[in-house]
Design a protein around this motif. Sequence first.
Motif, PDB file in Angstrom:
ATOM      1  N   SER A 124       0.815  -1.222   0.000  1.00  0.00           N
ATOM      2  CA  SER A 124       0.000   0.000   0.000  1.00  0.00           C
ATOM      3  C   SER A 124       0.842   1.264   0.000  1.00  0.00           C
ATOM      4  N   PHE A 125       2.168   1.104   0.142  1.00  0.00           N
ATOM      5  CA  PHE A 125       3.050   2.270   0.193  1.00  0.00           C
ATOM      6  C   PHE A 125       3.310   2.746  -1.235  1.00  0.00           C
ATOM      7  N   LYS A 126       2.565   3.760  -1.647  1.00  0.00           N
ATOM      8  CA  LYS A 126       2.684   4.291  -3.010  1.00  0.00           C
ATOM      9  C   LYS A 126       2.985   5.777  -2.942  1.00  0.00           C
ATOM     10  N   THR A 127       4.133   6.147  -3.467  1.00  0.00           N
ATOM     11  CA  THR A 127       4.485   7.556  -3.500  1.00  0.00           C
ATOM     12  C   THR A 127       3.928   8.197  -4.761  1.00  0.00           C
ATOM     13  N   ALA A 128       3.758   9.488  -4.716  1.00  0.00           N
ATOM     14  CA  ALA A 128       3.240  10.220  -5.866  1.00  0.00           C
ATOM     15  C   ALA A 128       4.297  10.271  -6.967  1.00  0.00           C
ATOM     16  N   HIS A 129       3.837  10.387  -8.191  1.00  0.00           N
ATOM     17  CA  HIS A 129       4.746  10.566  -9.314  1.00  0.00           C
ATOM     18  C   HIS A 129       5.514  11.874  -9.120  1.00  0.00           C
ATOM     19  N   GLY A 130       6.801  11.773  -8.947  1.00  0.00           N
ATOM     20  CA  GLY A 130       7.599  12.959  -8.673  1.00  0.00           C
ATOM     21  C   GLY A 130       7.619  13.343  -7.212  1.00  0.00           C
ATOM     22  N   GLY A 131       6.885  12.605  -6.385  1.00  0.00           N
ATOM     23  CA  GLY A 131       6.786  12.960  -4.971  1.00  0.00           C
ATOM     24  C   GLY A 131       8.091  12.807  -4.223  1.00  0.00           C
ATOM     25  N   LYS A 132       8.863  11.748  -4.535  1.00  0.00           N
ATOM     26  CA  LYS A 132      10.149  11.554  -3.866  1.00  0.00           C
ATOM     27  C   LYS A 132      11.103  12.695  -4.179  1.00  0.00           C
ATOM     28  N   GLU A 133      11.100  13.121  -5.447  1.00  0.00           N
ATOM     29  CA  GLU A 133      11.977  14.222  -5.833  1.00  0.00           C
ATOM     30  C   GLU A 133      11.567  15.512  -5.129  1.00  0.00           C
ATOM     31  N   GLU A 134      10.275  15.771  -5.081  1.00  0.00           N
ATOM     32  CA  GLU A 134       9.814  17.006  -4.445  1.00  0.00           C
ATOM     33  C   GLU A 134      10.119  17.004  -2.955  1.00  0.00           C
ATOM     34  N   MET A 135       9.815  15.892  -2.277  1.00  0.00           N
ATOM     35  CA  MET A 135      10.089  15.829  -0.845  1.00  0.00           C
ATOM     36  C   MET A 135      11.589  15.856  -0.581  1.00  0.00           C
ATOM     37  N   GLY A 136      12.363  15.242  -1.498  1.00  0.00           N
ATOM     38  CA  GLY A 136      13.814  15.257  -1.351  1.00  0.00           C
ATOM     39  C   GLY A 136      14.381  16.666  -1.447  1.00  0.00           C
ATOM     40  N   ARG A 137      13.847  17.453  -2.375  1.00  0.00           N
ATOM     41  CA  ARG A 137      14.302  18.840  -2.515  1.00  0.00           C
ATOM     42  C   ARG A 137      13.921  19.673  -1.296  1.00  0.00           C
ATOM     43  N   TYR A 138      12.742  19.403  -0.775  1.00  0.00           N
ATOM     44  CA  TYR A 138      12.307  20.094   0.439  1.00  0.00           C
ATOM     45  C   TYR A 138      13.226  19.732   1.602  1.00  0.00           C
ATOM     46  N   LEU A 139      13.596  18.455   1.684  1.00  0.00           N
ATOM     47  CA  LEU A 139      14.502  17.995   2.739  1.00  0.00           C
ATOM     48  C   LEU A 139      15.863  18.666   2.615  1.00  0.00           C
ATOM     49  N   VAL A 140      16.342  18.839   1.395  1.00  0.00           N
ATOM     50  CA  VAL A 140      17.626  19.514   1.183  1.00  0.00           C
ATOM     51  C   VAL A 140      17.575  20.947   1.713  1.00  0.00           C
ATOM     52  N   LEU A 141      16.499  21.663   1.394  1.00  0.00           N
ATOM     53  CA  LEU A 141      16.344  23.032   1.897  1.00  0.00           C
ATOM     54  C   LEU A 141      16.316  23.053   3.419  1.00  0.00           C
ATOM     55  N   PHE A 142      15.590  22.110   4.007  1.00  0.00           N
ATOM     56  CA  PHE A 142      15.463  22.015   5.461  1.00  0.00           C
ATOM     57  C   PHE A 142      16.832  21.759   6.106  1.00  0.00           C
ATOM     58  N   ILE A 143      17.586  20.814   5.534  1.00  0.00           N
ATOM     59  CA  ILE A 143      18.908  20.480   6.083  1.00  0.00           C
ATOM     60  C   ILE A 143      19.863  21.658   5.938  1.00  0.00           C
ATOM     61  N   LEU A 144      19.831  22.303   4.769  1.00  0.00           N
ATOM     62  CA  LEU A 144      20.704  23.458   4.553  1.00  0.00           C
ATOM     63  C   LEU A 144      20.419  24.563   5.572  1.00  0.00           C
ATOM     64  N   PHE A 145      19.135  24.766   5.869  1.00  0.00           N
ATOM     65  CA  PHE A 145      18.777  25.805   6.832  1.00  0.00           C
ATOM     66  C   PHE A 145      19.417  25.538   8.183  1.00  0.00           C
ATOM     67  N   VAL A 173       1.014   9.100  -1.579  1.00  0.00           N
ATOM     68  CA  VAL A 173       0.007   9.896  -2.257  1.00  0.00           C
ATOM     69  C   VAL A 173      -1.363   9.798  -1.588  1.00  0.00           C
ATOM     70  N   GLU A 174      -1.773   8.603  -1.188  1.00  0.00           N
ATOM     71  CA  GLU A 174      -3.089   8.441  -0.563  1.00  0.00           C
ATOM     72  C   GLU A 174      -3.140   9.121   0.794  1.00  0.00           C
ATOM     73  N   GLU A 175      -2.052   8.985   1.551  1.00  0.00           N
ATOM     74  CA  GLU A 175      -2.025   9.581   2.881  1.00  0.00           C
ATOM     75  C   GLU A 175      -1.957  11.102   2.787  1.00  0.00           C
ATOM     76  N   ASN A 176      -1.230  11.603   1.806  1.00  0.00           N
ATOM     77  CA  ASN A 176      -1.160  13.038   1.602  1.00  0.00           C
ATOM     78  C   ASN A 176      -2.538  13.599   1.270  1.00  0.00           C
ATOM     79  N   LYS A 177      -3.213  12.923   0.362  1.00  0.00           N
ATOM     80  CA  LYS A 177      -4.560  13.349  -0.011  1.00  0.00           C
ATOM     81  C   LYS A 177      -5.493  13.304   1.193  1.00  0.00           C
ATOM     82  N   ARG A 178      -5.439  12.225   1.966  1.00  0.00           N
ATOM     83  CA  ARG A 178      -6.330  12.071   3.118  1.00  0.00           C
ATOM     84  C   ARG A 178      -6.014  13.111   4.192  1.00  0.00           C
ATOM     85  N   PHE A 179      -4.740  13.369   4.398  1.00  0.00           N
ATOM     86  CA  PHE A 179      -4.316  14.324   5.432  1.00  0.00           C
ATOM     87  C   PHE A 179      -4.854  15.716   5.141  1.00  0.00           C
TER      88      PHE A 179
END
Length: 408
Positions: free
Chosen positions: A53-74, A113-119
């Motif tokens: 059931s663990f399904k990430t969004a298309h491009g979701g890993k890349e987007e979250m990864g970029r967000y994580l990079v910004l967070f770590i850099l901060f 993707v499903e959890e993001n939508k539900r959240f």
Amino acid sequence: MRRLHLVRFVVPCLVLNLFLMRPGALGQSFQGISLVVAVVLCALHFLLLNRASFKTAHGGKEEMGRYLVLFILFWLYEIPVGLAGRSNIEFLIKEFVSSIVVFLCYGLILIQVEENKRFFRFLCTIIALIGASCGLTIVLGSLIGFEKLFITHIRVAGYEAVMLDDNMRTGSLYFPFSMLYAKYTSGDVELMRFNGFFREAGIYQAVCCFCIAYEYYTRRSKLVMLGAAIGAFAAFSSLGVLLLLMTVGAIFVMRIKGVFVKFFFVFALSLVVFPAFLYAPYIGLAAKQDTHGTSVTDRTEAMSNGLNALGDYPLGSGLFSGLEANAGITLVAAIGQIGIFGFLLQVLMLSGWRWKINRSALLKMLICAPLLITALISQPIAGSTIMYVLPMVFLVSYSEKNRFRQQV
């Protein structure tokens, strides 16, 4: 089957847990508890989750990864600056730990993707229900008196001494489920301002506008959008007027085809939006300057001090190092503490932009714009734990066949 049924309760609990974090009204008192709850819920989610059931969004890993990079850099930037500067080290460490815990726990779940939508669907529903409650409280209170609707008082740390009336104070709860922020007086008119269980009404309006835009580009529930709009209105915030009109106007403009036509409507809308922001009765900026001028001058002075401090500390003097009053009341006011690099990283994180230039990226930036604008010039929300979670939103659209396609 039972595991799948139980795991569906985790996401709604994560949404409710947000209200125990800063800048929620209970965040100052229950931030530590919210971190423990986040860890427990995250662990429970993965214990109960079927791996299939663990399904990430298309491009979701890349987007979250970029967000994580910004967070770590901060944090890689702010920790050394804070240790070398004038930061309150205890506050710095607590902020770092709470940010890491919330970012990882929520990020690991919301990348699905499903959890993001539900959240975010559940969050919008809660915000809309609170908005509808505020609207009902205002109507009933105007008819029968607010004192008859009083239920109890919820302690909001930092506002204990603020008494508005005999029973009225920040944190007063009114039927059916509306939390009071302040009583706004302008001439002979008294307006009850509600904060939606956030620390200030100005924060609630930003989240309401965020939810309106998200809802429009996903489920398009008119009731949810109406409830969120009522909530933004019930905050009686000058900036809330501007952001509500800007959000609705931007949604309308994005539907129009043709660049020149878009520019024309943007110009036409600006002729309506900014005069409304300035001259709206009672809550417009001009009226607030006359009746509650300190609300405006405190921010302008703090932002001026922050920009002046940047000249002395271009790299930043360290988080929580401001000694002046209202030193961190807005992101611009805090620029002297976090430095120009830290400021830019916070802007990028809150903006929702993840280094893509396409329609989906523009729509996500539109959704996050109320949060960014509020953080820049109105409220000290940048870097607070809830504001790390909201930009994790994925933009999910529904097709006519009741399926969804991912746009990230």
